[in-house]
Design a protein around this motif. Structure first.
Motif, PDB file in Angstrom:
ATOM      1  N   VAL A   1       0.842  -1.200   0.000  1.00 11.29           N
ATOM      2  CA  VAL A   1       0.000   0.000   0.000  1.00 11.29           C
ATOM      3  C   VAL A   1       0.878   1.252   0.000  1.00 11.29           C
ATOM      4  N   ARG A   2       1.891   1.261   0.836  1.00 13.30           N
ATOM      5  CA  ARG A   2       2.788   2.428   0.889  1.00 13.30           C
ATOM      6  C   ARG A   2       3.500   2.642  -0.447  1.00 13.30           C
ATOM      7  N   ARG A   3       3.919   1.562  -1.074  1.00 14.79           N
ATOM      8  CA  ARG A   3       4.612   1.674  -2.366  1.00 14.79           C
ATOM      9  C   ARG A   3       3.672   2.246  -3.438  1.00 14.79           C
ATOM     10  N   LEU A   4       2.428   1.749  -3.470  1.00 12.35           N
ATOM     11  CA  LEU A   4       1.463   2.250  -4.447  1.00 12.35           C
ATOM     12  C   LEU A   4       1.053   3.692  -4.123  1.00 12.35           C
ATOM     13  N   ARG A   5       0.945   3.992  -2.860  1.00 13.47           N
ATOM     14  CA  ARG A   5       0.660   5.372  -2.443  1.00 13.47           C
ATOM     15  C   ARG A   5       1.738   6.315  -2.975  1.00 13.47           C
ATOM     16  N   ASP A   6       2.984   5.900  -2.847  1.00 15.51           N
ATOM     17  CA  ASP A   6       4.095   6.744  -3.279  1.00 15.51           C
ATOM     18  C   ASP A   6       4.150   6.914  -4.791  1.00 15.51           C
ATOM     19  N   LEU A   7       3.506   5.990  -5.535  1.00 12.96           N
ATOM     20  CA  LEU A   7       3.415   6.140  -6.994  1.00 12.96           C
ATOM     21  C   LEU A   7       2.311   7.124  -7.379  1.00 12.96           C
ATOM     22  N   GLY A   8       1.475   7.482  -6.399  1.00  8.41           N
ATOM     23  CA  GLY A   8       0.405   8.449  -6.667  1.00  8.41           C
ATOM     24  C   GLY A   8      -0.958   7.844  -6.904  1.00  8.41           C
ATOM     25  N   CYS A   9      -1.191   6.602  -6.452  1.00  9.52           N
ATOM     26  CA  CYS A   9      -2.495   5.965  -6.678  1.00  9.52           C
ATOM     27  C   CYS A   9      -3.613   6.738  -5.975  1.00  9.52           C
ATOM     28  N   ASP A  10      -4.687   6.946  -6.711  1.00  8.30           N
ATOM     29  CA  ASP A  10      -5.850   7.653  -6.177  1.00  8.30           C
ATOM     30  C   ASP A  10      -6.748   6.733  -5.366  1.00  8.30           C
ATOM     31  N   GLU A  11      -6.637   5.437  -5.622  1.00  2.35           N
ATOM     32  CA  GLU A  11      -7.458   4.440  -4.930  1.00  2.35           C
ATOM     33  C   GLU A  11      -6.662   3.146  -4.944  1.00  2.35           C
ATOM     34  N   ILE A  12      -6.801   2.352  -3.890  1.00  2.00           N
ATOM     35  CA  ILE A  12      -6.057   1.091  -3.806  1.00  2.00           C
ATOM     36  C   ILE A  12      -7.003  -0.039  -3.422  1.00  2.00           C
ATOM     37  N   ASP A  13      -6.975  -1.116  -4.211  1.00  2.00           N
ATOM     38  CA  ASP A  13      -7.819  -2.282  -3.986  1.00  2.00           C
ATOM     39  C   ASP A  13      -7.087  -3.299  -3.119  1.00  2.00           C
ATOM     40  N   ILE A  14      -7.751  -3.775  -2.101  1.00  8.18           N
ATOM     41  CA  ILE A  14      -7.220  -4.854  -1.269  1.00  8.18           C
ATOM     42  C   ILE A  14      -7.960  -6.122  -1.695  1.00  8.18           C
ATOM     43  N   ALA A  15      -7.261  -7.020  -2.375  1.00  6.58           N
ATOM     44  CA  ALA A  15      -7.931  -8.137  -3.047  1.00  6.58           C
ATOM     45  C   ALA A  15      -7.675  -9.484  -2.385  1.00  6.58           C
ATOM     46  N   ASP A  16      -8.759 -10.238  -2.238  1.00  2.00           N
ATOM     47  CA  ASP A  16      -8.690 -11.604  -1.727  1.00  2.00           C
ATOM     48  C   ASP A  16      -8.711 -12.546  -2.924  1.00  2.00           C
ATOM     49  N   THR A  17      -7.570 -12.695  -3.557  1.00  2.00           N
ATOM     50  CA  THR A  17      -7.449 -13.395  -4.834  1.00  2.00           C
ATOM     51  C   THR A  17      -7.940 -14.840  -4.787  1.00  2.00           C
ATOM     52  N   ILE A  18      -7.675 -15.545  -3.698  1.00  7.92           N
ATOM     53  CA  ILE A  18      -8.075 -16.952  -3.626  1.00  7.92           C
ATOM     54  C   ILE A  18      -9.270 -17.175  -2.710  1.00  7.92           C
ATOM     55  N   GLY A  19      -9.833 -16.087  -2.176  1.00  5.20           N
ATOM     56  CA  GLY A  19     -11.076 -16.197  -1.416  1.00  5.20           C
ATOM     57  C   GLY A  19     -10.963 -16.861  -0.063  1.00  5.20           C
ATOM     58  N   THR A  20      -9.775 -16.866   0.545  1.00  2.18           N
ATOM     59  CA  THR A  20      -9.591 -17.538   1.833  1.00  2.18           C
ATOM     60  C   THR A  20      -9.764 -16.603   3.023  1.00  2.18           C
ATOM     61  N   GLY A  21     -10.015 -15.328   2.769  1.00  2.00           N
ATOM     62  CA  GLY A  21     -10.177 -14.372   3.855  1.00  2.00           C
ATOM     63  C   GLY A  21     -11.402 -14.675   4.713  1.00  2.00           C
ATOM     64  N   THR A  22     -11.318 -14.289   5.974  1.00  2.00           N
ATOM     65  CA  THR A  22     -12.430 -14.387   6.914  1.00  2.00           C
ATOM     66  C   THR A  22     -12.573 -13.027   7.588  1.00  2.00           C
ATOM     67  N   PRO A  23     -13.715 -12.741   8.227  1.00  2.00           N
ATOM     68  CA  PRO A  23     -13.920 -11.412   8.798  1.00  2.00           C
ATOM     69  C   PRO A  23     -12.803 -10.916   9.709  1.00  2.00           C
ATOM     70  N   ALA A  24     -12.260 -11.785  10.558  1.00  2.00           N
ATOM     71  CA  ALA A  24     -11.183 -11.346  11.460  1.00  2.00           C
ATOM     72  C   ALA A  24      -9.941 -10.940  10.674  1.00  2.00           C
ATOM     73  N   LYS A  25      -9.588 -11.725   9.649  1.00  3.58           N
ATOM     74  CA  LYS A  25      -8.433 -11.381   8.806  1.00  3.58           C
ATOM     75  C   LYS A  25      -8.680 -10.060   8.093  1.00  3.58           C
ATOM     76  N   VAL A  26      -9.899  -9.910   7.576  1.00  2.00           N
ATOM     77  CA  VAL A  26     -10.238  -8.703   6.828  1.00  2.00           C
ATOM     78  C   VAL A  26     -10.066  -7.469   7.698  1.00  2.00           C
ATOM     79  N   GLN A  27     -10.589  -7.510   8.891  1.00  2.00           N
ATOM     80  CA  GLN A  27     -10.495  -6.337   9.756  1.00  2.00           C
ATOM     81  C   GLN A  27      -9.065  -6.069  10.187  1.00  2.00           C
ATOM     82  N   ALA A  28      -8.301  -7.129  10.410  1.00  3.28           N
ATOM     83  CA  ALA A  28      -6.891  -6.939  10.795  1.00  3.28           C
ATOM     84  C   ALA A  28      -6.109  -6.255   9.686  1.00  3.28           C
ATOM     85  N   VAL A  29      -6.363  -6.660   8.434  1.00  2.00           N
ATOM     86  CA  VAL A  29      -5.648  -6.057   7.305  1.00  2.00           C
ATOM     87  C   VAL A  29      -6.033  -4.592   7.136  1.00  2.00           C
TER      88      VAL A  29
END
Length: 307
Positions: A163-191
């Motif tokens: 996120v910091r690296r993309l921020r420094d490139l000037g991204c206006d919006e950043i997507d946090i993606a669960d590519t393999i769908g293994t996330g759970t609510p606790a993981k999501v909130q921690a991230v």
């Protein structure tokens, strides 16, 4: 607990959803799909990907799609741009937003693009600079933010680093993606609690896959923290290439049904999205994977028969 009163949905079906289809989807069908989605009220549609047709043949018609769609005022038409050649094509196609991408997993980065996370982000420096020079909105996407098919767990701090690296490139919006769908609510909130320390929560989005049936509860968990931008795919288009036979993107219809039930405003007409989902499902010759979409379509069909 106060949930957001308004949510922006980024529709990724025409790009992320269709790109892995084996049978060629005609440009006319893609154009109609985009226009149906915009007509339903979606204001950000991922419509194209300017990658080599050799690697993603389904996206070979991206230029034609972008050229022929009827542009609506206030709608952002996005395109994936992996390099400068892709950016030049996106500029020629009058894209409103270009998307660059990285991974939170070092193993995923090495296995998929044969370079480190740092090197992959560095490759986008010129693309980001050129996008800014042309006053085009720049979005960054981070895959494997909640788990990796190769290394397993991914630490929230690893996501924050990208996120910091993309921020420094000037991204206006950043997507946090669960590519393999293994996330759970606790993981999501921690991230999200971790990455929000380095980037405004209002400009972070959630891109959840439903491989393990967790997408809606993960969206709800993110809503509880104040996240108000989410990606979805009409009819649940798109699979998960790392889990054979599994579903991928969360269906726009399912997300809308939940948000409508929560009283959260989206400006999107669920019935029209259902119609768009049925349209593209007919084009593909199979039923979509949206539970709400299929249920509402069946209900409408039954009502029509009883008239």
């Amino acid at each position: 607990m106060t949930l957001p009163t308004h949510v922006k949905l980024v529709e990724v079906g025409p790009r992320d959803g269709l790109q892995n289809e084996k049978e060629t989807v005609p440009a006319e069908a893609k154009i109609e799909l985009v226009e149906r989605l915009v007509d339903a009220g979606l204001t950000n549609v991922e419509a194209a990907s300017f990658v080599s047709p050799k690697w993603v043949p389904q996206m070979a018609t991206s230029g034609e799609v972008m050229d022929r769609i009827r542009r609506r005022p206030g709608v952002v038409y996005s395109a994936l741009t992996p390099n400068m050649k892709g950016l030049e094509a996106a500029l020629a196609a009058r894209a409103d937003e270009v998307v660059i991408f990285g991974s939170a997993s070092e193993a995923f980065s090495q296995r998929n693009i044969n370079c480190s996370i740092a090197a992959s982000i560095e490759r986008f420096r010129e693309v980001a600079r050129a996008a800014k020079a042309h006053s085009i909105r720049l979005r960054g996407s981070i895959s494997c933010s909640f788990g990796c098919p190769y290394q397993g767990e991914v630490a929230p701090e690893d996501v924050a680093d990208v996120v910091r690296r993309l921020r420094d490139l000037g991204c206006d919006e950043i997507d946090i993606a669960d590519t393999i769908g293994t996330g759970t609510p606790a993981k999501v909130q921690a991230v999200y609690e971790t990455v929000a320390q380095d980037y405004p929560l209002a400009r972070l989005s959630g891109h959840f896959h439903d491989t393990y049936g967790q997408a809606l509860v993960n969206i709800y968990a993110a809503l509880q923290l104040g996240v108000s931008i989410f990606h979805s795919s009409v009819a649940g288009l798109g699979g998960c290439p790392y889990a054979k036979g599994a579903t991928g993107n969360v269906a726009t219809e399912d997300v809308l049904y939940m948000l409508d039930g929560l009283g959260i405003h989206t400006g999107v007409d669920l019935e029209k999205v259902v119609e768009a989902g049925q349209f593209i499902s007919r084009q593909l010759g199979r039923a979509g994977s949206s539970q709400a979409g299929n249920a509402l379509a069946a209900k409408r069909h039954s009502s029509n028969q009883n008239v």
